[in-house]
Enzyme design. Structure first.
Site, PDB file in Angstrom:
ATOM      1  N   LYS A   1      26.340  -3.766  -1.093  1.00  0.00           N
ATOM      2  CA  LYS A   1      27.763  -3.933  -1.149  1.00  0.00           C
ATOM      3  C   LYS A   1      28.638  -3.533   0.156  1.00  0.00           C
ATOM      4  O   LYS A   1      29.473  -2.975   0.191  1.00  0.00           O
ATOM      5  CB  LYS A   1      28.203  -3.218  -2.246  1.00  0.00           C
ATOM      6  CG  LYS A   1      27.824  -3.955  -3.433  1.00  0.00           C
ATOM      7  CD  LYS A   1      28.593  -3.349  -4.956  1.00  0.00           C
ATOM      8  CE  LYS A   1      27.925  -3.967  -6.087  1.00  0.00           C
ATOM      9  NZ  LYS A   1      28.552  -2.886  -7.338  1.00  0.00           N
TER      10      LYS A   1
ATOM     11  N   ARG B   1      11.608   3.329   3.379  1.00  0.00           N
ATOM     12  CA  ARG B   1      11.047   2.623   4.551  1.00  0.00           C
ATOM     13  C   ARG B   1      12.207   1.528   4.977  1.00  0.00           C
ATOM     14  O   ARG B   1      12.902   1.126   4.163  1.00  0.00           O
ATOM     15  CB  ARG B   1       9.951   1.583   3.912  1.00  0.00           C
ATOM     16  CG  ARG B   1       9.545   0.548   5.041  1.00  0.00           C
ATOM     17  CD  ARG B   1       8.467  -0.343   4.781  1.00  0.00           C
ATOM     18  NE  ARG B   1       7.029   0.712   4.772  1.00  0.00           N
ATOM     19  CZ  ARG B   1       5.833   0.098   4.947  1.00  0.00           C
ATOM     20  NH1 ARG B   1       5.867  -1.146   4.615  1.00  0.00           N
ATOM     21  NH2 ARG B   1       4.961   1.069   5.153  1.00  0.00           N
TER      22      ARG B   1
ATOM     23  N   ARG C   1       0.799  -1.079  -0.005  1.00  0.00           N
ATOM     24  CA  ARG C   1      -0.105   0.013  -0.173  1.00  0.00           C
ATOM     25  C   ARG C   1       0.819   1.284  -0.017  1.00  0.00           C
ATOM     26  O   ARG C   1       0.615   2.239  -0.886  1.00  0.00           O
ATOM     27  CB  ARG C   1      -0.895   0.177   1.104  1.00  0.00           C
ATOM     28  CG  ARG C   1      -2.097  -1.127   1.007  1.00  0.00           C
ATOM     29  CD  ARG C   1      -2.461  -1.563   2.455  1.00  0.00           C
ATOM     30  NE  ARG C   1      -3.587  -2.331   2.392  1.00  0.00           N
ATOM     31  CZ  ARG C   1      -2.957  -3.676   2.493  1.00  0.00           C
ATOM     32  NH1 ARG C   1      -1.809  -3.658   2.145  1.00  0.00           N
ATOM     33  NH2 ARG C   1      -3.986  -4.926   2.149  1.00  0.00           N
ATOM     34  N   THR C   2       1.547   1.323   0.842  1.00  0.00           N
ATOM     35  CA  THR C   2       2.398   2.662   1.123  1.00  0.00           C
ATOM     36  C   THR C   2       3.294   2.750   0.110  1.00  0.00           C
ATOM     37  O   THR C   2       3.243   4.070  -0.669  1.00  0.00           O
ATOM     38  CB  THR C   2       3.292   2.455   2.255  1.00  0.00           C
ATOM     39  OG1 THR C   2       2.645   2.036   3.546  1.00  0.00           O
ATOM     40  CG2 THR C   2       4.214   3.909   2.743  1.00  0.00           C
TER      41      THR C   2
ATOM     42  N   HIS D   1       5.063   5.939  11.502  1.00  0.00           N
ATOM     43  CA  HIS D   1       4.632   5.710  10.171  1.00  0.00           C
ATOM     44  C   HIS D   1       3.730   6.848   9.998  1.00  0.00           C
ATOM     45  O   HIS D   1       2.568   6.836   9.845  1.00  0.00           O
ATOM     46  CB  HIS D   1       3.964   4.499  10.193  1.00  0.00           C
ATOM     47  CG  HIS D   1       3.781   4.140   8.557  1.00  0.00           C
ATOM     48  ND1 HIS D   1       3.963   5.036   7.397  1.00  0.00           N
ATOM     49  CD2 HIS D   1       3.350   2.976   8.001  1.00  0.00           C
ATOM     50  CE1 HIS D   1       3.492   4.284   6.494  1.00  0.00           C
ATOM     51  NE2 HIS D   1       3.165   3.115   6.840  1.00  0.00           N
TER      52      HIS D   1
HETATM   53  C1  NCD Z   1       1.719  -1.089   8.165  1.00  0.00           C
HETATM   54  C2  NCD Z   1       3.359  -0.828   8.092  1.00  0.00           C
HETATM   55  O1  NCD Z   1       3.884  -1.218   7.446  1.00  0.00           O
HETATM   56  O2  NCD Z   1       3.664  -0.341   9.012  1.00  0.00           O
HETATM   57  N1  NCD Z   1       0.983  -0.962   6.873  1.00  0.00           N
HETATM   58  C3  NCD Z   1       1.012   0.056   6.017  1.00  0.00           C
HETATM   59  O3  NCD Z   1       1.956   0.563   5.949  1.00  0.00           O
HETATM   60  N2  NCD Z   1      -0.088   0.174   5.382  1.00  0.00           N
HETATM   61  C4  NCD Z   1       1.017  -1.958   9.127  1.00  0.00           C
HETATM   62  C5  NCD Z   1       1.417  -3.492   9.121  1.00  0.00           C
HETATM   63  O4  NCD Z   1       2.557  -3.810   8.419  1.00  0.00           O
HETATM   64  O5  NCD Z   1       0.793  -4.389   9.796  1.00  0.00           O
END
Ligand code: NCD
Length: 329
Positions: A87, A109, A59-60, A137
């Site tokens: 590396k 991320r 999703r993100t 997040h």
């Molecule tokens: C979350 C995450 O990756 O922190 N999901 C997201 O970003 N939509 C929550 C999760 O992984 O459970």
């Protein structure tokens, strides 16, 4: 947006006004959702934006990618698995490389909590946190707030939101804890004892309470926010509550409607584990707003990207233009 951070790591990096401005901007972008022809391209030059997801995401990552494209920016999907990070190159040097090639902003991320903090002091490039370990997040929490307002919870003052699940390991939960009380929300953190955070120094106030009794929490709630049990963060240790979690804490239509008569919105950041924290009948019901969250995520991320890019932070970037060997004498 005045003084918008160049490195958005956490909800605490934002002022109340900046959060409200983001809500307004996201709403404006949403207004263009069916007519992208009419969208005013907000940038003078076409920015180059990279995503670097060092941990899995559906999703993100994709909502950022779509937001970037809708803003008319150039999108680079930086694949960490096939990059020099493998590396032994540091993240800072990787970011400096991307910056030197002309990338204006990187959305990162990482599985390492607080890994992005150091770039606040010596930022080689602008950064948005797409989730760091169990820490924060922020873009998820902001789009959740936006969705709450969009579905009619415009005034959240005095409302109670219960977050059920692995609150300890959830970066989404941690960002919501920082965000929701600013809008007058009472937050109940609920789950097995092992899932309740012990790392909220100074944050537990009368606005944030904890319980292991899900039925007591549901009875008080105006909205329920479900979290996944984040097994990948449990370092291989099996927890004793796994097996009975669906009966003890899982939400289904019977529990919500028949037992509590609660016709309230159910949120989930995804990915959901059907049959564990949420039943099939509930996720397919009118009470589930996970798809609205995903839909709104694009508009909120467009707003955040625009705010970060339009900030003229002179400290971002390393100056190398115009340097010559004469400077070395
Ligand atoms: C979350 C995450 O990756 O922190 N999901 C997201 O970003 N939509 C929550 C999760 O992984 O459970």
């Amino acid at each position: 947006m005045i003084n918008f951070p160049s490195v958005l790591e956490s909800i605490e990096d934002l002022s109340f006004k900046q959060i409200n401005d983001l809500m307004e901007l996201a709403k404006k972008f949403k207004g263009y959702a069916n007519d992208w022809q009419g969208l005013p391209i907000p940038f003078i030059k076409t920015p180059i934006i990279a995503t670097s997801f060092l941990e899995n995401s559906t999703r993100t990552k994709h909502s950022f990618a779509i937001a970037i494209k809708k803003l008319g920016a150039t999108y680079i999907d930086f694949n960490a698995e096939t990059s020099s990070l493998k590396k032994g190159e540091s993240l800072e040097d990787t970011l400096l490389t991307l910056y030197s090639q002309g990338v204006d902003l990187c959305i990162i991320r990482t599985s390492v909590s607080h890994q992005l903090s150091e770039f606040k002091n010596k930022p080689p490039i602008k950064i948005i946190n797409g989730g760091d370990g169990i820490n924060q997040h922020p873009t998820q929490a902001l789009l959740d707030l936006f969705t709450m307002k969009e579905i009619g919870l415009e005034n959240l003052e005095g409302k109670t939101i219960t977050i059920v699940g692995d609150n300890y390991h959830s970066r989404v939960g941690h960002s919501l804890i920082d965000l929701l009380p600013k809008f007058g929300v009472n937050v109940i953190l609920c789950g097995p004892q092992e899932c309740l955070p012990t790392n909220l120094e100074g944050k537990i106030t009368e606005k944030i309470t904890m319980t292991t009794d899900v039925d007591e929490a549901i009875a008080q709630s105006d909205l329920i926010y479900l979290l996944r049990i984040q097994k990948e963060r449990h370092q291989g240790k099996e927890a004793s509550y796994y097996e009975t979690y669906p009966q003890d804490f899982g939400l289904n239509l019977d529990r919500l409607i028949n037992k509590h008569n609660k016709k309230i919105p159910i949120f989930h950041p995804g990915p959901a584990n059907i049959g564990v924290e949420i039943s099939e009948d509930l996720i397919r019901s009118q009470y589930y707003f996970g798809n609205e969250q995903v839909h709104n995520s694009v508009f909120m991320r467009m707003a955040i990207i625009q705010a970060v890019l339009q900030n003229q932070d002179k400290n971002v970037g390393i100056k190398f233009d115009g340097r010559s060997i004469q400077d070395l004498c």
